[in-house]
Motif scaffolding. Structure first.
Motif, mmCIF file in Angstrom:
data_model
loop_
_atom_site.group_PDB
_atom_site.id
_atom_site.type_symbol
_atom_site.label_atom_id
_atom_site.label_comp_id
_atom_site.label_asym_id
_atom_site.label_seq_id
_atom_site.Cartn_x
_atom_site.Cartn_y
_atom_site.Cartn_z
ATOM 1 N N GLN A 44 4.040 -1.077 -65.354
ATOM 2 C CA GLN A 44 3.503 -1.963 -66.382
ATOM 3 C C GLN A 44 2.754 -3.086 -65.694
ATOM 4 N N GLY A 45 1.533 -3.337 -66.133
ATOM 5 C CA GLY A 45 0.730 -4.369 -65.512
ATOM 6 C C GLY A 45 0.900 -5.714 -66.166
ATOM 7 N N GLN A 46 0.476 -6.724 -65.470
ATOM 8 C CA GLN A 46 0.494 -8.090 -65.996
ATOM 9 C C GLN A 46 -0.848 -8.733 -65.738
ATOM 10 N N LEU A 47 -1.228 -9.607 -66.651
ATOM 11 C CA LEU A 47 -2.435 -10.409 -66.499
ATOM 12 C C LEU A 47 -1.990 -11.855 -66.341
ATOM 13 N N VAL A 48 -2.388 -12.479 -65.232
ATOM 14 C CA VAL A 48 -1.896 -13.813 -64.909
ATOM 15 C C VAL A 48 -3.073 -14.765 -64.789
ATOM 16 N N GLU A 49 -3.163 -15.687 -65.746
ATOM 17 C CA GLU A 49 -4.261 -16.644 -65.748
ATOM 18 C C GLU A 49 -3.936 -17.858 -64.887
ATOM 19 N N SER A 50 -4.986 -18.489 -64.391
ATOM 20 C CA SER A 50 -4.847 -19.759 -63.686
ATOM 21 C C SER A 50 -6.159 -20.519 -63.795
ATOM 22 N N GLY A 51 -6.089 -21.825 -63.538
ATOM 23 C CA GLY A 51 -7.299 -22.626 -63.481
ATOM 24 C C GLY A 51 -7.525 -23.566 -64.644
ATOM 25 N N GLY A 52 -6.655 -23.548 -65.631
ATOM 26 C CA GLY A 52 -6.840 -24.471 -66.737
ATOM 27 C C GLY A 52 -6.571 -25.903 -66.314
ATOM 28 N N TYR A 103 -8.853 -4.656 -73.022
ATOM 29 C CA TYR A 103 -9.154 -4.014 -74.295
ATOM 30 C C TYR A 103 -8.893 -2.513 -74.222
ATOM 31 N N CYS A 104 -8.082 -2.033 -75.157
ATOM 32 C CA CYS A 104 -7.836 -0.590 -75.256
ATOM 33 C C CYS A 104 -8.939 0.088 -76.067
ATOM 34 N N THR A 105 -9.527 -0.630 -77.005
ATOM 35 C CA THR A 105 -10.706 -0.158 -77.721
ATOM 36 C C THR A 105 -11.720 -1.305 -77.714
ATOM 37 N N SER A 106 -12.861 -1.101 -78.292
ATOM 38 C CA SER A 106 -13.919 -2.105 -78.217
ATOM 39 C C SER A 106 -13.527 -3.427 -78.867
ATOM 40 N N ASP A 107 -12.629 -3.364 -79.845
ATOM 41 C CA ASP A 107 -12.274 -4.603 -80.521
ATOM 42 C C ASP A 107 -10.776 -4.847 -80.573
ATOM 43 N N TYR A 108 -10.018 -4.145 -79.757
ATOM 44 C CA TYR A 108 -8.564 -4.319 -79.766
ATOM 45 C C TYR A 108 -8.075 -4.666 -78.368
ATOM 46 N N ALA A 109 -7.638 -5.910 -78.219
ATOM 47 C CA ALA A 109 -7.070 -6.355 -76.957
ATOM 48 C C ALA A 109 -5.594 -5.997 -76.947
ATOM 49 N N CYS A 110 -5.200 -5.094 -76.072
ATOM 50 C CA CYS A 110 -3.847 -4.551 -76.104
ATOM 51 C C CYS A 110 -2.929 -5.123 -75.020
ATOM 52 N N TYR A 111 -3.494 -5.746 -74.007
ATOM 53 C CA TYR A 111 -2.692 -6.388 -72.967
ATOM 54 C C TYR A 111 -3.159 -7.836 -72.848
ATOM 55 N N TRP A 112 -2.171 -8.738 -72.757
ATOM 56 C CA TRP A 112 -2.474 -10.172 -72.763
ATOM 57 C C TRP A 112 -1.782 -10.885 -71.615
ATOM 58 N N GLY A 113 -2.448 -11.930 -71.153
ATOM 59 C CA GLY A 113 -1.788 -12.839 -70.241
ATOM 60 C C GLY A 113 -0.999 -13.877 -71.015
ATOM 61 N N GLN A 114 -0.397 -14.797 -70.296
ATOM 62 C CA GLN A 114 0.448 -15.806 -70.937
ATOM 63 C C GLN A 114 -0.350 -17.001 -71.446
ATOM 64 N N GLY A 115 -1.574 -17.122 -71.024
ATOM 65 C CA GLY A 115 -2.437 -18.205 -71.480
ATOM 66 C C GLY A 115 -2.444 -19.396 -70.535
ATOM 67 N N THR A 116 -3.557 -20.105 -70.551
ATOM 68 C CA THR A 116 -3.676 -21.330 -69.768
ATOM 69 C C THR A 116 -4.401 -22.375 -70.618
ATOM 70 N N GLN A 117 -3.902 -23.607 -70.583
ATOM 71 C CA GLN A 117 -4.436 -24.659 -71.439
ATOM 72 C C GLN A 117 -5.692 -25.266 -70.832
#
Length: 118
Positions: free
Chosen positions: A1-9, A99-113
């Motif tokens: 299972q992959g993860q998306l990790v944001e940084s830089g906010g 995105y799993c399809t053109s308009d469906y984001a199926c995997y998300w990171g935790q977010g950065t403010q």
């Protein structure tokens, strides 16, 4: 299972710049369209920018065209969002997504403010 990790906010004054990064950990998304979405308090989540798996095709929300640039480096499994000429209305939590399809984001990171002061 992959993860998306944001940084830089962070906090920046109006007119300033910030750069966001999103590292893909544990699973390659090299064939996925990737993108950035944001959600401001009291508002719906909106797509900001997307980039194709090859990096040849990008798309931007009208509100950020000419100010934001999305890019990706599949060699290091990372996408970026360069944000220039920031405005207070850009204040939001920014999410990296696959995105799993053109308009469906199926995997998300935790977010950065990202906060832009006037």
């Amino acid at each position: 299972q992959g993860q998306l990790v944001e940084s830089g906010g962070g906090l920046v004054q109006a007119g300033g710049s910030l750069s966001l990064s999103c590292a893909v950990v544990g699973q390659t998304f090299s064939t996925y369209t990737l993108g950035w979405l944001r959600q401001a308090p009291g508002k719906e989540r909106e797509a900001v920018a997307t980039i194709s798996w090859s990096g040849d095709s990008t798309d931007y929300a009208d509100s950020v065209k000419g100010r934001f640039t999305i890019s990706r480096d599949n060699a290091v499994n990372t996408i970026y969002l360069q944000m220039n000429s920031l405005k207070p209305e850009d204040t939001a939590v920014y999410y990296c997504a696959a995105y799993c399809t053109s308009d469906y984001a199926c995997y998300w990171g935790q977010g950065t403010q990202v906060t832009v002061s006037s």
